[in-house]
Design a protein around this motif. Structure first.
Motif, PDB file in Angstrom:
ATOM      1  N   LEU A  23      36.101  37.930  28.580  1.00  0.00           N
ATOM      2  CA  LEU A  23      37.199  38.406  29.462  1.00  0.00           C
ATOM      3  C   LEU A  23      37.359  39.875  29.216  1.00  0.00           C
ATOM      4  CD1 LEU A  23      39.630  35.213  28.361  1.00  0.00           C
ATOM      5  CD2 LEU A  23      38.151  35.441  30.464  1.00  0.00           C
ATOM      6  N   ALA A  24      37.381  40.253  28.061  1.00  0.00           N
ATOM      7  CA  ALA A  24      37.401  41.967  28.298  1.00  0.00           C
ATOM      8  C   ALA A  24      36.325  42.607  28.897  1.00  0.00           C
ATOM      9  CB  ALA A  24      37.436  42.380  26.802  1.00  0.00           C
ATOM     10  N   ALA A  25      35.070  42.227  29.114  1.00  0.00           N
ATOM     11  CA  ALA A  25      34.026  42.547  29.821  1.00  0.00           C
ATOM     12  C   ALA A  25      34.393  42.532  31.282  1.00  0.00           C
ATOM     13  CB  ALA A  25      33.000  41.922  29.195  1.00  0.00           C
ATOM     14  N   ILE A  26      34.845  41.355  31.776  1.00  0.00           N
ATOM     15  CA  ILE A  26      35.185  41.025  32.933  1.00  0.00           C
ATOM     16  C   ILE A  26      36.325  42.019  33.295  1.00  0.00           C
ATOM     17  CG2 ILE A  26      36.065  39.437  34.668  1.00  0.00           C
ATOM     18  CD1 ILE A  26      34.579  37.225  32.813  1.00  0.00           C
ATOM     19  N   MET A  27      37.460  42.155  32.741  1.00  0.00           N
ATOM     20  CA  MET A  27      38.508  43.024  33.107  1.00  0.00           C
ATOM     21  C   MET A  27      38.175  44.354  33.177  1.00  0.00           C
ATOM     22  SD  MET A  27      40.782  41.115  33.710  1.00  0.00           S
ATOM     23  CE  MET A  27      42.242  42.116  34.026  1.00  0.00           C
ATOM     24  N   ASP A  28      37.260  44.810  32.149  1.00  0.00           N
ATOM     25  CA  ASP A  28      36.816  46.270  31.972  1.00  0.00           C
ATOM     26  C   ASP A  28      36.054  46.446  33.448  1.00  0.00           C
ATOM     27  OD1 ASP A  28      37.881  46.669  29.757  1.00  0.00           O
ATOM     28  OD2 ASP A  28      35.985  46.679  28.532  1.00  0.00           O
ATOM     29  N   HIS A  29      35.357  45.431  33.793  1.00  0.00           N
ATOM     30  CA  HIS A  29      34.428  45.926  35.038  1.00  0.00           C
ATOM     31  C   HIS A  29      35.482  46.006  36.345  1.00  0.00           C
ATOM     32  CE1 HIS A  29      31.381  45.108  38.065  1.00  0.00           C
ATOM     33  NE2 HIS A  29      32.411  44.410  38.787  1.00  0.00           N
ATOM     34  N   TYR A  30      36.473  45.018  36.313  1.00  0.00           N
ATOM     35  CA  TYR A  30      37.559  45.376  37.353  1.00  0.00           C
ATOM     36  C   TYR A  30      38.248  46.526  37.431  1.00  0.00           C
ATOM     37  CZ  TYR A  30      36.161  40.626  39.220  1.00  0.00           C
ATOM     38  OH  TYR A  30      35.399  39.741  39.656  1.00  0.00           O
ATOM     39  N   THR A  31      38.903  46.727  36.191  1.00  0.00           N
ATOM     40  CA  THR A  31      39.561  47.939  36.042  1.00  0.00           C
ATOM     41  C   THR A  31      38.991  49.359  36.272  1.00  0.00           C
ATOM     42  OG1 THR A  31      39.486  48.133  33.619  1.00  0.00           O
ATOM     43  CG2 THR A  31      41.257  46.970  34.322  1.00  0.00           C
ATOM     44  N   ALA A  32      37.428  49.356  36.237  1.00  0.00           N
ATOM     45  CA  ALA A  32      36.808  50.409  36.399  1.00  0.00           C
ATOM     46  C   ALA A  32      36.413  50.736  37.909  1.00  0.00           C
ATOM     47  CB  ALA A  32      35.504  50.330  35.634  1.00  0.00           C
ATOM     48  N   GLY A  33      36.939  49.708  38.655  1.00  0.00           N
ATOM     49  CA  GLY A  33      36.827  49.770  40.288  1.00  0.00           C
ATOM     50  C   GLY A  33      35.554  49.612  40.456  1.00  0.00           C
ATOM     51  N   ARG A  34      34.601  48.850  39.807  1.00  0.00           N
ATOM     52  CA  ARG A  34      33.237  48.467  40.211  1.00  0.00           C
ATOM     53  C   ARG A  34      33.391  47.475  41.286  1.00  0.00           C
ATOM     54  NH1 ARG A  34      31.542  47.857  34.630  1.00  0.00           N
ATOM     55  NH2 ARG A  34      32.132  49.659  33.838  1.00  0.00           N
ATOM     56  N   PRO A  35      32.204  47.234  42.033  1.00  0.00           N
ATOM     57  CA  PRO A  35      32.494  46.362  43.218  1.00  0.00           C
ATOM     58  C   PRO A  35      32.247  44.848  42.566  1.00  0.00           C
ATOM     59  CG  PRO A  35      30.117  47.415  43.332  1.00  0.00           C
ATOM     60  CD  PRO A  35      31.318  48.059  42.634  1.00  0.00           C
ATOM     61  N   VAL A  36      32.973  43.680  43.251  1.00  0.00           N
ATOM     62  CA  VAL A  36      32.795  42.438  42.700  1.00  0.00           C
ATOM     63  C   VAL A  36      31.346  41.907  42.908  1.00  0.00           C
ATOM     64  CG1 VAL A  36      33.485  39.804  43.303  1.00  0.00           C
ATOM     65  CG2 VAL A  36      35.039  41.839  43.189  1.00  0.00           C
ATOM     66  N   LEU A  37      30.706  42.255  44.131  1.00  0.00           N
ATOM     67  CA  LEU A  37      29.435  41.644  44.396  1.00  0.00           C
ATOM     68  C   LEU A  37      28.491  43.021  44.902  1.00  0.00           C
ATOM     69  CD1 LEU A  37      30.254  38.645  46.698  1.00  0.00           C
ATOM     70  CD2 LEU A  37      29.462  38.766  44.223  1.00  0.00           C
TER      71      LEU A  37
END
Length: 133
Positions: A23-37
């Protein structure tokens, strides 16, 4: 795939201990502003080769078959297979195997007997299929 996420764990690790890290890795991905797809044609691991003429048409056919027939089938088992490259001279298709397909003992069998036979049936120019390691 666009609608699932696969997580593979070692037998020695229990899911309750792994879940907070995932869950932390997923949240880090989104908070870094990386694209979903990743945009179509920009698949991670896809070769940057530009195909022209007959090769471009063959690559389009191969990608269509993978997208319509192969990916939905392997997604049911938590895997994913994407196009990597096409060698027009040898007739070899190279594919990326991800998720549960990447470490699955039967992936070589799936690749050779399933995917290779299907591609050879629909695209006569295909002589073989290989996994990109």
């Amino acid at each position: 795939g666009g609608d699932f996420l696969s997580v593979t764990k070692a037998d020695a690790i229990e899911w309750p201990h792994l879940k907070p890290h995932v869950l932390a890795a997923i949240m880090d991905h989104y908070t870094a502003g990386r694209p979903v797809l990743i945009e179509a044609g920009q698949e991670a691991g896809e070769d940057d080769a530009v195909y022209e003429g007959e090769a471009a048409e063959i690559v389009r056919e191969i990608k269509d078959i993978i997208e319509a027939r192969v990916r939905p089938a392997v997604a049911r088992d938590g895997g994913d297979i994407t196009f990597h490259s096409w060698d027009h001279d040898s007739g070899i298709v190279k594919l990326n195997m991800r998720g549960s397909c990447a470490g699955c003992p039967s992936s070589a069998l799936t690749l050779k007997q399933g995917i290779e036979n299907m591609l050879r049936h629909y695209v006569p120019e295909v002589n073989g299929v290989e996994q990109v390691v």
